[in-house]
Design a protein around this motif. Structure first.
Motif, PDB file in Angstrom:
ATOM      1  N   ALA A   3       0.842  -1.192   0.000  1.00 19.30           N
ATOM      2  CA  ALA A   3       0.000   0.000   0.000  1.00 19.30           C
ATOM      3  C   ALA A   3       0.878   1.243   0.000  1.00 19.30           C
ATOM      4  CB  ALA A   3      -0.915   0.007   1.228  1.00 19.30           C
ATOM      5  N   GLY A   4       0.494   2.202  -0.819  1.00 13.67           N
ATOM      6  CA  GLY A   4       1.233   3.454  -0.878  1.00 13.67           C
ATOM      7  C   GLY A   4       0.291   4.596  -1.168  1.00 13.67           C
ATOM      8  N   PRO A   5       0.749   5.818  -1.003  1.00 16.49           N
ATOM      9  CA  PRO A   5      -0.120   6.976  -1.221  1.00 16.49           C
ATOM     10  C   PRO A   5      -0.406   7.211  -2.695  1.00 16.49           C
ATOM     11  CG  PRO A   5       2.122   7.686  -0.783  1.00 16.49           C
ATOM     12  CD  PRO A   5       2.093   6.209  -0.580  1.00 16.49           C
ATOM     13  N   ALA A  24       6.724  10.833  -8.232  1.00 18.91           N
ATOM     14  CA  ALA A  24       7.727  11.738  -7.680  1.00 18.91           C
ATOM     15  C   ALA A  24       7.102  12.658  -6.627  1.00 18.91           C
ATOM     16  CB  ALA A  24       8.359  12.563  -8.801  1.00 18.91           C
ATOM     17  N   LYS A  25       5.910  13.148  -6.912  1.00 18.20           N
ATOM     18  CA  LYS A  25       5.210  14.006  -5.958  1.00 18.20           C
ATOM     19  C   LYS A  25       4.878  13.242  -4.684  1.00 18.20           C
ATOM     20  CE  LYS A  25       1.058  16.895  -5.562  1.00 18.20           C
ATOM     21  NZ  LYS A  25      -0.166  17.365  -6.273  1.00 18.20           N
ATOM     22  N   ALA A  26       4.454  11.985  -4.843  1.00 17.16           N
ATOM     23  CA  ALA A  26       4.087  11.194  -3.674  1.00 17.16           C
ATOM     24  C   ALA A  26       5.273  10.940  -2.755  1.00 17.16           C
ATOM     25  CB  ALA A  26       3.481   9.864  -4.122  1.00 17.16           C
ATOM     26  N   TYR A  27       6.464  10.809  -3.358  1.00 21.24           N
ATOM     27  CA  TYR A  27       7.647  10.490  -2.560  1.00 21.24           C
ATOM     28  C   TYR A  27       8.490  11.714  -2.228  1.00 21.24           C
ATOM     29  CZ  TYR A  27       6.482   5.690  -3.818  1.00 21.24           C
ATOM     30  OH  TYR A  27       5.831   4.495  -3.979  1.00 21.24           O
ATOM     31  N   GLY A  28       8.076  12.892  -2.707  1.00 18.47           N
ATOM     32  CA  GLY A  28       8.790  14.111  -2.375  1.00 18.47           C
ATOM     33  C   GLY A  28      10.137  14.234  -3.044  1.00 18.47           C
ATOM     34  N   VAL A  29      10.255  13.688  -4.289  1.00 13.36           N
ATOM     35  CA  VAL A  29      11.497  13.820  -5.040  1.00 13.36           C
ATOM     36  C   VAL A  29      11.170  14.332  -6.430  1.00 13.36           C
ATOM     37  CG1 VAL A  29      12.626  11.949  -3.781  1.00 13.36           C
ATOM     38  CG2 VAL A  29      11.370  11.423  -5.893  1.00 13.36           C
ATOM     39  N   ALA A  60      13.678  13.286 -12.081  1.00 12.76           N
ATOM     40  CA  ALA A  60      15.038  12.857 -12.378  1.00 12.76           C
ATOM     41  C   ALA A  60      15.625  12.004 -11.268  1.00 12.76           C
ATOM     42  CB  ALA A  60      15.925  14.076 -12.624  1.00 12.76           C
ATOM     43  N   GLU A  61      15.123  12.207 -10.045  1.00 12.39           N
ATOM     44  CA  GLU A  61      15.655  11.465  -8.906  1.00 12.39           C
ATOM     45  C   GLU A  61      14.961  10.125  -8.689  1.00 12.39           C
ATOM     46  OE1 GLU A  61      16.974  15.176  -5.990  1.00 12.39           O
ATOM     47  OE2 GLU A  61      14.873  14.526  -6.035  1.00 12.39           O
ATOM     48  N   LEU A  62      13.907   9.859  -9.476  1.00 12.58           N
ATOM     49  CA  LEU A  62      13.134   8.632  -9.259  1.00 12.58           C
ATOM     50  C   LEU A  62      13.948   7.348  -9.410  1.00 12.58           C
ATOM     51  CD1 LEU A  62       9.544   9.085 -10.750  1.00 12.58           C
ATOM     52  CD2 LEU A  62      10.142   8.451  -8.422  1.00 12.58           C
ATOM     53  N   PRO A  63      14.756   7.177 -10.471  1.00 14.50           N
ATOM     54  CA  PRO A  63      15.499   5.915 -10.597  1.00 14.50           C
ATOM     55  C   PRO A  63      16.367   5.626  -9.384  1.00 14.50           C
ATOM     56  CG  PRO A  63      15.596   7.125 -12.648  1.00 14.50           C
ATOM     57  CD  PRO A  63      14.971   8.050 -11.650  1.00 14.50           C
TER      58      PRO A  63
END
Length: 715
Positions: free
Chosen positions: A598-600, A654-659, A662-665
């Motif tokens: 489960a994730g946001p 990216a928004k969900a994880y606050g990054v 480009a930083e996703l990988p």
């Protein structure tokens, strides 16, 4: 040299003086070899002159002996295997002419002629050349600089006619000699030379020799003279046949029934192909080919079908690829074939009878040292009013078998028009099919790849993960059915795959997994192209990542229509085909780590993936009795070359994880236990692990390919 294109109506004149002149500056021997290859490629480009892989060509010239430095006669001839249409220098065998001819001194007679093949190795001039074939002495004992041995349908029709020798003598005024049927080898080479010498003693300079039930030899002092001689002889044969069609009555005794319309033929063939494939695959998985070529329809709809079909073929090249005779289905063209059980019950006795016939043929004709009996199933299956199916170990062989049987039909048609068709006697046919030299050639063939004989359909396979899976399966020997909703992307993928694997390994079809009719059409395309389907990967999908407040109902429906309903409908249609084949099969569902974690901002996508995962379990539980395995691959964060990042998914995650995007990988890699970036090839390898043979007794499994996400552990 004047253009000759308009001279011929039944063969193609392709010689280009400018191209041939490119070789003028080469040393004499190299020039002759280059012209041999050029001539061979031209001859092989016209299937009216020879069939794929059939025939052989040669040239003789002086070359410096590497040991003495002195000029010595050398013959270059097409080596074992290969095809003259694509022949290159590496496909030629080069032999000392004098050494080859000196083998007459150790020849012990026809009963021992197979041992001569090993002695050819003592005659090799170029140690890097191809292994000599059994036809080498057929060229070696003739004195001509350039020789063509081909299998033109028009010539074989005369060679296979009951009074073919008389027709040949009359047609060519005695300038084409005749040698009766003899298995290729050393003895046949001596007979060709004897025929030439006997005619010369009577003042006749032959321009060629017809081999009874086999083919044609023609020659010339130059490559061009040989080429023209070949075209002229075959053209004359074809003209003679054309002039005689209809003189004895309707072709093949006239039509006994009419064909279905083209669309109806395709529909019937697609429905029956999986059942036939299952019956033909009693010993190993076979790949199918279907054709409703007009020449096939004329033959299978005719009054003479029942008389001619059991006779089998005449030319050894035809016979080796089509078996002793075809199986003719006793079915009306418009018969309802939708009831799989009823059709299988109807056809099973016919297949059993064919296998029994083949067993009797083997038992009756075998020798004490014959190889073990091979697959007893038919290669060629004829359905009057519909078309011809051929089944073999791979698509190319199945397709070529169909081409060869069309050659055989052409031969029967021509022979019947001018005389009466004769086929090889059963014993002679057996001696070719179970020839120890042919068996040795089969034993030298590469070991089949793990997915050889398998057919795979991967949804959404024109790009990303789907294409990587399709590519992996093709590399491992499978025929693949590429599909997509985007025709431009599909065309690009097809071009890439044909370039990598050849035209016989790939078929394409548009497929929308939200439309059941589209799914059924895609499976029909697979059945027509290859005979059925063994592996289906539910890979097509979309991704939408939004907070619940921003997630629309339409987006929710799209997710469930493509991911859940799409997987359900593809599986439903696939199972129907797999049950027709009765060969089992594999269904792999590409799900996600999100099915378990489960994730946001992931309510729609994550719950749809959870539904896919449980649907996989349910299908595995239901389909085990059919030996259909259902397994799941759970990827995570497959970024490279993946369509999942389109449509705002990357931005949403990216928004969900606050990054940043480009930083996703790096973010995804760092949160895994192995600190690894996941690639499409990693998913492809996981899919292959399920279908490659080592896990054939496993179903209902989940294989995580996520670099190690502890929360996604199933247990």
């Amino acid at each position: 040299m004047l253009p000759q294109a308009n001279t011929f109506h039944h063969v193609s004149y392709l010689w280009d003086d400018a191209k041939a002149a490119q070789f003028d500056q080469l040393p004499q021997a190299d020039r002759e070899v280059a012209l041999l290859i050029y001539r061979s490629n031209l001859l092989g480009a016209d299937l009216r002159l020879t069939n794929y892989g059939g025939g052989n060509t040669s040239c003789k010239a002086l070359a410096n002996d590497p040991l003495t430095g002195q000029p010595t006669p050398v013959m270059w001839v097409k080596g074992s295997g290969g095809d003259i249409g694509t022949l290159t220098r590496s496909g030629l065998a080069a032999l000392y002419v004098d050494r080859l001819r000196s083998l007459q001194g150790v020849y012990r007679g026809i009963e021992h002629e197979d041992e001569m093949v090993e002695l050819f190795n003592h005659c090799i001039f170029d140690l890097a050349s191809k292994a000599p074939s059994i036809d080498t002495p057929l060229h070696g004992f003739l004195p001509f600089n350039h020789i063509d041995h081909l299998h033109p349908d028009a010539a074989i029709a005369i060679a296979a006619a009951k009074d073919g020798q008389r027709i040949t003598e009359e047609l060519f005024g005695g300038q084409i000699g005749w040698v009766g049927w003899q298995k290729p080898g050393f003895d046949l080479g001596l007979q060709l030379k004897q025929c030439l010498d006997e005619n010369a003693a009577n003042g006749i300079q032959l321009r060629g020799i017809m081999l009874g039930s086999h083919g044609l030899f023609t020659w010339g002092d130059t490559a061009y003279e040989s080429y023209m001689n070949t075209l002229e002889v075959v053209e004359r044969c074809a003209e003679y046949l054309a002039d005689n069609y209809g003189k004895k009555g309707a072709v093949f005794g006239g039509a006994k029934l009419e064909s279905l319309p083209a669309d109806a033929r395709k529909a019937q063939a697609a429905q029956l192909a999986p059942i036939l494939r299952g019956l033909c695959s009693s010993e190993r998985h076979m790949i199918g080919h279907f054709t409703d070529d007009e020449r096939v329809l004329e033959f299978i709809n005719s009054s003479d079908l029942d008389r001619l079909a059991p006779m089998g073929t005449s030319c050894p090249d035809h016979f080796l690829r089509t078996k002793i005779s075809p199986l003719v289905l006793e079915m009306t063209p418009d018969q309802d074939v939708t009831d799989t059980n009823a059709i299988r019950e109807q056809l099973t006795p016919a297949f059993e009878q064919y296998r029994a016939m083949y067993q009797q043929y083997y038992d009756t004709c075998k020798h004490s040292n014959s190889p073990a009996i091979r697959d007893k199933n038919p290669v060629v299956i004829l359905w009057p009013g519909v078309g011809m199916f051929t089944f073999s170990k791979d698509k190319q062989t199945a397709r070529v078998s169909a081409e060869f049987y069309i050659n055989a039909i052409n031969v029967m048609k021509g022979a019947e028009a001018i005389s009466e068709y004769t086929s090889l006697p059963r014993q002679e046919a057996f001696n070719i099919e179970y020839w120890l030299l042919e068996e040795a050639k089969l034993q030298r063939m590469p070991k089949p790849k793990p997915l050889s004989g398998k057919i795979a359909l991967i949804t959404g396979s024109a790009g990303g993960i789907g294409k990587a899976i399709a590519k992996k399966f093709a590399q491992e020997g499978a025929c693949v059915v590429l599909n997509d909703i985007n025709p431009e992307r599909l065309d690009g993928a097809k071009e890439e795959f044909v370039g990598l694997f050849g035209k016989d390994m790939v078929a394409t079809t548009l497929l929308n997994v939200t439309e059941f009719a589209s799914i059924e059409d895609a499976l029909k395309a697979s059945c027509l192209a290859f005979g059925g389907v063994d592996i289906v990967v539910n890979n097509a999908g979309i991704s939408i990542s939004k907070p619940i407040a921003e997630h629309s109902i339409e987006e929710w429906d799209r997710l469930y229509d493509i991911l859940v309903k799409g997987q359900f409908m593809v599986t439903k249609a696939t199972v129907a085909v797999m049950r027709q084949q009765a060969l089992g099969g594999d269904i792999i569902n590409i799900v996600s780590k999100n099915a378990l974690v489960a994730g946001p901002n992931n309510a729609g996508y994550g719950s749809a993936k959870a539904a896919q995962l449980h649907l996989s379990r349910l299908n595995a539980a239901e389909l085990g009795g059919d030996h259909i395995r259902v397994n799941t691959v759970n990827p995570d964060a497959v970024i490279s070359d993946s369509n999942i990042w389109a449509g705002g998914w990357a931005e949403g995650r990216a928004k969900a994880y606050g990054v940043t995007v480009a930083e996703l990988p790096a973010y995804y890699a760092k949160r895994t236990l192995l600190n690894e970036v996941i690639l499409p090839d990693d998913i492809a390898n996981a899919c292959f692990a399920f279908v490659g043979g080592l896990l054939s007794k496993s179903t209902g499994n989940v294989l995580n390919v996520d670099g190690g996400v502890a929360m996604a552990f199933v247990r």
